[in-house]
Design a protein around this motif. Structure first.
Motif, PDB file in Angstrom:
ATOM      1  N   GLU A 118     -34.225 156.454 115.464  1.00 20.09           N
ATOM      2  CA  GLU A 118     -35.380 156.296 114.586  1.00 20.09           C
ATOM      3  C   GLU A 118     -35.505 154.842 114.132  1.00 20.09           C
ATOM      4  OE1 GLU A 118     -37.134 157.895 110.310  1.00 20.09           O
ATOM      5  OE2 GLU A 118     -35.251 158.696 111.069  1.00 20.09           O
ATOM      6  N   GLN A 119     -34.372 154.210 113.884  1.00 19.07           N
ATOM      7  CA  GLN A 119     -34.354 152.821 113.408  1.00 19.07           C
ATOM      8  C   GLN A 119     -35.069 151.871 114.369  1.00 19.07           C
ATOM      9  OE1 GLN A 119     -30.386 151.293 113.146  1.00 19.07           O
ATOM     10  NE2 GLN A 119     -31.013 149.326 112.288  1.00 19.07           N
ATOM     11  N   HIS A 120     -34.948 152.111 115.658  1.00 19.85           N
ATOM     12  CA  HIS A 120     -35.498 151.182 116.649  1.00 19.85           C
ATOM     13  C   HIS A 120     -36.721 151.714 117.397  1.00 19.85           C
ATOM     14  CE1 HIS A 120     -32.312 148.354 116.004  1.00 19.85           C
ATOM     15  NE2 HIS A 120     -31.414 149.315 116.158  1.00 19.85           N
ATOM     16  N   LEU A 121     -37.202 152.889 117.043  1.00 19.91           N
ATOM     17  CA  LEU A 121     -38.330 153.475 117.764  1.00 19.91           C
ATOM     18  C   LEU A 121     -39.535 152.550 117.778  1.00 19.91           C
ATOM     19  CD1 LEU A 121     -39.678 155.747 119.331  1.00 19.91           C
ATOM     20  CD2 LEU A 121     -40.195 156.858 117.139  1.00 19.91           C
ATOM     21  N   LYS A 122     -39.863 151.927 116.654  1.00 15.10           N
ATOM     22  CA  LYS A 122     -41.022 151.033 116.604  1.00 15.10           C
ATOM     23  C   LYS A 122     -40.881 149.888 117.613  1.00 15.10           C
ATOM     24  CE  LYS A 122     -42.908 150.249 112.423  1.00 15.10           C
ATOM     25  NZ  LYS A 122     -42.968 149.911 110.989  1.00 15.10           N
ATOM     26  N   ARG A 123     -39.681 149.391 117.783  1.00 10.38           N
ATOM     27  CA  ARG A 123     -39.451 148.304 118.741  1.00 10.38           C
ATOM     28  C   ARG A 123     -39.666 148.771 120.175  1.00 10.38           C
ATOM     29  NH1 ARG A 123     -35.504 147.390 114.694  1.00 10.38           N
ATOM     30  NH2 ARG A 123     -35.792 145.348 113.720  1.00 10.38           N
ATOM     31  N   GLU A 156     -40.396 134.205 119.095  1.00  9.32           N
ATOM     32  CA  GLU A 156     -40.142 133.096 118.174  1.00  9.32           C
ATOM     33  C   GLU A 156     -40.059 133.590 116.732  1.00  9.32           C
ATOM     34  OE1 GLU A 156     -42.139 128.880 116.775  1.00  9.32           O
ATOM     35  OE2 GLU A 156     -42.770 129.804 118.648  1.00  9.32           O
ATOM     36  N   GLY A 157     -38.973 133.221 116.063  1.00 11.37           N
ATOM     37  CA  GLY A 157     -38.788 133.581 114.657  1.00 11.37           C
ATOM     38  C   GLY A 157     -38.318 135.004 114.423  1.00 11.37           C
ATOM     39  N   LYS A 158     -37.981 135.732 115.469  1.00 13.20           N
ATOM     40  CA  LYS A 158     -37.545 137.120 115.304  1.00 13.20           C
ATOM     41  C   LYS A 158     -36.110 137.265 115.790  1.00 13.20           C
ATOM     42  CE  LYS A 158     -42.186 138.850 116.030  1.00 13.20           C
ATOM     43  NZ  LYS A 158     -43.065 139.550 116.930  1.00 13.20           N
ATOM     44  N   ARG A 159     -35.299 137.873 114.965  1.00  5.05           N
ATOM     45  CA  ARG A 159     -33.909 138.126 115.329  1.00  5.05           C
ATOM     46  C   ARG A 159     -33.516 139.505 114.858  1.00  5.05           C
ATOM     47  NH1 ARG A 159     -29.704 133.392 114.836  1.00  5.05           N
ATOM     48  NH2 ARG A 159     -28.447 135.208 115.183  1.00  5.05           N
ATOM     49  N   LEU A 160     -32.700 140.164 115.645  1.00  6.27           N
ATOM     50  CA  LEU A 160     -32.082 141.405 115.206  1.00  6.27           C
ATOM     51  C   LEU A 160     -30.706 141.042 114.682  1.00  6.27           C
ATOM     52  CD1 LEU A 160     -32.830 143.962 118.049  1.00  6.27           C
ATOM     53  CD2 LEU A 160     -33.769 143.914 115.760  1.00  6.27           C
ATOM     54  N   THR A 161     -30.411 141.449 113.490  1.00  5.37           N
ATOM     55  CA  THR A 161     -29.080 141.206 112.939  1.00  5.37           C
ATOM     56  C   THR A 161     -28.452 142.541 112.593  1.00  5.37           C
ATOM     57  OG1 THR A 161     -30.001 140.966 110.729  1.00  5.37           O
ATOM     58  CG2 THR A 161     -29.726 138.945 112.010  1.00  5.37           C
ATOM     59  N   TYR A 162     -27.157 142.604 112.745  1.00  5.86           N
ATOM     60  CA  TYR A 162     -26.425 143.828 112.474  1.00  5.86           C
ATOM     61  C   TYR A 162     -25.276 143.520 111.532  1.00  5.86           C
ATOM     62  CZ  TYR A 162     -28.912 145.877 116.372  1.00  5.86           C
ATOM     63  OH  TYR A 162     -29.889 146.354 117.191  1.00  5.86           O
ATOM     64  N   ARG A 163     -25.019 144.458 110.630  1.00  2.00           N
ATOM     65  CA  ARG A 163     -23.835 144.349 109.797  1.00  2.00           C
ATOM     66  C   ARG A 163     -22.669 144.915 110.579  1.00  2.00           C
ATOM     67  NH1 ARG A 163     -23.677 147.826 105.457  1.00  2.00           N
ATOM     68  NH2 ARG A 163     -25.315 149.025 106.412  1.00  2.00           N
TER      69      ARG A 163
END
Length: 165
Positions: free
Chosen positions: A117-122, A153-160
């Motif tokens: 669900e977290q990444h469905l939009k992507r 440009e300007g978009k990053r996926l970050t994970y804890r």
């Protein structure tokens, strides 16, 4: 996609049970837009439809109840009834959206196998980009690649980091 025999199916996972819902609009011979929605109800779809579709347009759908409620708010509404094996009536059909969903499902099942669900939009955005920038709409490989690179440009996926202690 694995097809299970009737006795092997889990009734809790039939239809939309246990799945996230995507609502997609596709213009015949044109572009597609997809949205992650809580449920496919007239209440949830109305704001999307009215923001994205000109009310002077023809709405083509299946015979689901939410479209019967929303259809009269457009210049014309045509629907087909799949329950009686009706798939085309004149220019009314849902083949365009069915074709798009087959590409989406094949891509998810064949490449990603699972979409959270977290990444469905992507994922919806990725497959929308592929469909909207296809050769049939006049976008060739170099232009498609340039657009894809410019869009990051300007978009990053970050994970804890989650410690597995």
């Amino acid at each position: 996609m694995e097809v299970k025999h009737v006795p092997e199916r889990n009734p809790k996972n039939i239809g939309s049970a246990g799945k996230e819902t995507a609502f997609t609009l596709v213009e015949r011979g044109g572009r597609v837009r997809s949205y992650h929605v809580k449920s496919v109800s007239a209440k949830n779809l109305r704001p999307i439809l009215f923001a994205q579709v000109d009310r002077a347009s023809t709405l083509m759908s299946d015979d689901a109840g939410q479209y019967r409620l929303l259809g009269p708010e457009f210049a014309r509404h045509e629907s087909v009834n799949h329950r009686i094996d009706e798939y085309v009536r004149g220019d009314a059909h849902t083949n365009t959206i069915e074709g798009y969903f087959s590409l989406l499902k094949r891509g998810i099942n064949g490449t990603y196998h699972h979409v959270s669900e977290q990444h469905l939009k992507r994922h919806l955005a990725e497959f929308g980009f592929r469909y909207n920038e296809r050769s049939a709409l006049g976008t060739e490989d170099m232009e498609r690649t340039t657009k894809a690179i410019q869009s990051i440009e300007g978009k990053r996926l970050t994970y804890r980091r989650i410690d597995a202690r």
